[in-house]
Design a protein around this motif. Structure first.
Motif, PDB file in Angstrom:
ATOM      1  N   ASP A  90      -0.797  -2.231   4.121  1.00 28.52           N
ATOM      2  CA  ASP A  90      -0.420  -1.149   3.209  1.00 28.52           C
ATOM      3  C   ASP A  90      -1.618  -0.688   2.377  1.00 28.52           C
ATOM      4  OD1 ASP A  90       2.161  -1.113   4.114  1.00 28.52           O
ATOM      5  OD2 ASP A  90       2.941  -2.432   2.541  1.00 28.52           O
ATOM      6  N   HIS A  91      -2.451  -1.618   1.944  1.00 31.68           N
ATOM      7  CA  HIS A  91      -3.633  -1.255   1.162  1.00 31.68           C
ATOM      8  C   HIS A  91      -4.608  -0.459   2.029  1.00 31.68           C
ATOM      9  CE1 HIS A  91      -7.090  -2.662  -1.709  1.00 31.68           C
ATOM     10  NE2 HIS A  91      -6.870  -1.364  -1.764  1.00 31.68           N
ATOM     11  N   THR A  92      -4.838  -0.940   3.262  1.00 33.05           N
ATOM     12  CA  THR A  92      -5.727  -0.224   4.181  1.00 33.05           C
ATOM     13  C   THR A  92      -5.178   1.165   4.477  1.00 33.05           C
ATOM     14  OG1 THR A  92      -6.399  -2.309   5.212  1.00 33.05           O
ATOM     15  CG2 THR A  92      -6.830  -0.282   6.446  1.00 33.05           C
ATOM     16  N   HIS A  93      -3.878   1.255   4.720  1.00 33.12           N
ATOM     17  CA  HIS A  93      -3.233   2.529   4.990  1.00 33.12           C
ATOM     18  C   HIS A  93      -3.438   3.500   3.831  1.00 33.12           C
ATOM     19  CE1 HIS A  93       0.269   5.322   5.058  1.00 33.12           C
ATOM     20  NE2 HIS A  93      -0.005   5.366   6.356  1.00 33.12           N
ATOM     21  N   GLU A  94      -3.298   3.002   2.616  1.00 39.85           N
ATOM     22  CA  GLU A  94      -3.460   3.859   1.444  1.00 39.85           C
ATOM     23  C   GLU A  94      -4.917   4.322   1.302  1.00 39.85           C
ATOM     24  OE1 GLU A  94      -2.790   6.173  -1.801  1.00 39.85           O
ATOM     25  OE2 GLU A  94      -1.366   5.334  -0.347  1.00 39.85           O
ATOM     26  N   LEU A  95      -5.876   3.449   1.573  1.00 39.64           N
ATOM     27  CA  LEU A  95      -7.283   3.841   1.514  1.00 39.64           C
ATOM     28  C   LEU A  95      -7.601   4.891   2.585  1.00 39.64           C
ATOM     29  CD1 LEU A  95      -9.145   0.471   0.782  1.00 39.64           C
ATOM     30  CD2 LEU A  95      -8.596   2.327  -0.805  1.00 39.64           C
ATOM     31  N   TYR A  96      -7.011   4.747   3.779  1.00 41.69           N
ATOM     32  CA  TYR A  96      -7.174   5.776   4.811  1.00 41.69           C
ATOM     33  C   TYR A  96      -6.637   7.112   4.301  1.00 41.69           C
ATOM     34  CZ  TYR A  96      -8.958   3.728   9.147  1.00 41.69           C
ATOM     35  OH  TYR A  96      -9.764   3.209  10.124  1.00 41.69           O
ATOM     36  N   ARG A  97      -5.465   7.071   3.657  1.00 41.95           N
ATOM     37  CA  ARG A  97      -4.876   8.306   3.158  1.00 41.95           C
ATOM     38  C   ARG A  97      -5.737   8.938   2.070  1.00 41.95           C
ATOM     39  NH1 ARG A  97      -0.390  10.317   4.340  1.00 41.95           N
ATOM     40  NH2 ARG A  97      -0.310  11.361   2.307  1.00 41.95           N
ATOM     41  N   ARG A  98      -6.391   8.135   1.265  1.00 37.56           N
ATOM     42  CA  ARG A  98      -7.166   8.650   0.135  1.00 37.56           C
ATOM     43  C   ARG A  98      -8.605   8.983   0.489  1.00 37.56           C
ATOM     44  NH1 ARG A  98      -6.250   4.003  -4.093  1.00 37.56           N
ATOM     45  NH2 ARG A  98      -8.096   4.988  -5.012  1.00 37.56           N
ATOM     46  N   HIS A  99      -9.177   8.276   1.479  1.00 37.18           N
ATOM     47  CA  HIS A  99     -10.617   8.398   1.687  1.00 37.18           C
ATOM     48  C   HIS A  99     -11.056   8.619   3.139  1.00 37.18           C
ATOM     49  CE1 HIS A  99     -11.245   7.228  -2.443  1.00 37.18           C
ATOM     50  NE2 HIS A  99     -10.607   6.081  -2.262  1.00 37.18           N
ATOM     51  N   VAL A 100     -10.162   8.500   4.112  1.00 34.56           N
ATOM     52  CA  VAL A 100     -10.600   8.556   5.508  1.00 34.56           C
ATOM     53  C   VAL A 100      -9.917   9.695   6.263  1.00 34.56           C
ATOM     54  CG1 VAL A 100     -10.901   7.272   7.671  1.00 34.56           C
ATOM     55  CG2 VAL A 100     -11.018   6.055   5.484  1.00 34.56           C
ATOM     56  N   ASN A 101      -8.636   9.524   6.605  1.00 33.52           N
ATOM     57  CA  ASN A 101      -7.941  10.510   7.429  1.00 33.52           C
ATOM     58  C   ASN A 101      -6.441  10.314   7.259  1.00 33.52           C
ATOM     59  OD1 ASN A 101      -6.719  11.940   9.609  1.00 33.52           O
ATOM     60  ND2 ASN A 101      -8.603  11.806  10.810  1.00 33.52           N
ATOM     61  N   PRO A 102      -5.800  11.078   6.360  1.00 33.39           N
ATOM     62  CA  PRO A 102      -4.373  10.876   6.100  1.00 33.39           C
ATOM     63  C   PRO A 102      -3.500  11.034   7.336  1.00 33.39           C
ATOM     64  CG  PRO A 102      -5.368  12.254   4.406  1.00 33.39           C
ATOM     65  CD  PRO A 102      -6.396  12.102   5.475  1.00 33.39           C
ATOM     66  N   GLY A 103      -3.800  12.034   8.162  1.00 34.98           N
ATOM     67  CA  GLY A 103      -2.990  12.265   9.351  1.00 34.98           C
ATOM     68  C   GLY A 103      -3.045  11.100  10.324  1.00 34.98           C
TER      69      GLY A 103
END
Length: 404
Positions: free
Chosen positions: A5-18
């Protein structure tokens, strides 16, 4: 160790939300942590059989020992180049590539990716011929940098960035007459994949590549073959163009060239093309291209591909996988339209992209990684490592049947 969940949230905020939401939707609810052979292990201990393979990167499997050892040794010696002194590793790697590529492909420029290799090939073709134009094929995939994207053939990736580079004409893949009509005295080169990978593992008709070679020769255009994904044994021969006995003027390489350990790309050309470097040896350069770590990986990978006879392994396991897919296609012909492939490039085509996506998710639930083609979402494609066993192939076929 971060939670999913933490990794997923960082992806959404800083990498690629889609991408983050797509992966979660597919039920891939853990992060990759380690890999070995044909398997990827996640932080929660879940272990996936990798049938996507990069795609096409892990022909030797994940972390092949000979390549890892070579890179580890080089890391303790000279990781990156001074760019002033000559590099014996770069010279040896170029020689090794030239020895295994077909025909008179003699000179090698190392870069960091397949897209960069395509960029270099396009530049070299324009400069060597003095012509501005290129002919490419519909459905092609050559990368997503500006030049490579201009040569590629799917509008969904191109339209947001238009205008792209001028001078590109696209014709249907497999139509020699259309290609012949498109090539003229302003054509620097024809560029295409011997097998269209991202478009759904589309094989060329018999005689197509030979006709293409003749057209280019007769009209003074160069032939660029993109073997980034098809090369180095993936199709059951060392190069996909070997099936037709065709030799290009320029070939682009990448993916498996680094043995699944280091990023590396290259374009290889005949001496006539390499005259572009005579007047100005710095006409095309790369800061990290041909670095010692990548060259050691390349040398070890080429050695292992030959030692293990990777083309023979890919041919044998690919035949078993294709047979299983063909049986499933026949049994489910109301919504599976085709099973096709060559070596360990195998595709299963559905009537609808949503069906393909659901089956991919079903495979993931059964701990098998696969994906669709970037240019054809109706196609589920398999590109496992060539070291996959016959038993593992049968496990994939069984899981595929259950997912269907």
């Amino acid at each position: 160790v971060m939670s999913f969940d933490h990794t997923h949230e960082l992806y959404r905020r800083h990498v690629n939300p889609g991408m983050a939401d797509l992966v979660k939707f597919m039920g891939l609810d853990s992060t990759e942590r380690a890999a070995e052979g044909c398997y990827v292990t996640c932080a929660n201990g879940r272990r996936f059989l990798d049938c996507l393979g990069g795609p096409g990167v892990f022909t030797l499997g994940h972390r092949p020992a000979a390549v890892v050892d070579a890179v580890r040794d080089q890391l303790g010696r000279l990781p990156l180049s001074s760019h002033i002194l000559l590099s014996d590793l770069l010279a040896k790697a170029a020689e090794a590539v030239a020895e295994v590529t077909p025909g008179n492909l003699q000179y090698v420029f190392f870069c960091n990716s397949g897209a960069e290799a395509v960029e270099g090939a396009l530049k070299a073709a324009r400069m060597a011929t003095g012509r501005p134009g290129f002919v490419a094929t519909e459905g092609a995939f050559h990368g997503k940098t500006f030049g490579a994207l201009s040569a590629s053939g799917r509008d969904v990736y191109k339209m947001p960035f238009e205008p792209l580079l001028p001078g590109f004409t696209h014709v249907p893949f497999g139509d020699a007459e259309a290609l012949d009509a498109a090539v003229d005295d302003r054509t620097a080169a024809v560029i295409l994949e011997p097998i269209q990978c991202e478009n759904g593992i589309i094989l060329p008709p018999d005689g197509y590549l030979s006709a293409l070679r003749d057209i280019c020769t007769s009209k003074g255009a160069l032939l660029i073959l993109d073997e980034i994904q098809t090369g180095l044994g993936r199709t059951g021969k060392l190069w996909a163009c070997d099936w037709d006995g065709v030799t290009p003027d320029i070939m682009t390489l990448g993916k498996a060239l680094g043995g699944g350990v280091m990023p590396i790309g290259a374009f290889v050309a005949v001496p006539e093309v390499w005259r572009i470097f005579e007047e100005n040896p710095y006409i095309h350069t790369s800061t990290f291209g041909g670095n010692p770590l990548a060259c050691r990986a390349c040398l070890a990978a080429l050695s292992e591909i030959q030692r293990q006879d990777i083309p023979a392994l890919a041919a044998a396991r690919g035949a078993e996988l294709l047979e299983g897919c063909q049986a499933l296609a026949q049994a489910n012909s109301d919504f599976i339209t085709a099973a096709r492939g060559r070596g360990l490039l195998v595709a299963l085509e559905f009537t609808d992209s949503d069906l393909a996506g659901l089956v991919i998710a079903g495979l993931a639930q059964r701990d098998i990684l696969a994906a669709y083609g970037l240019n054809n979402a109706k196609v589920l494609r398999f590109e496992p490592p060539a070291i996959i066993t016959a038993d593992e192939v049968q496990r994939v076929v069984q899981a595929l049947g259950e997912a269907i």
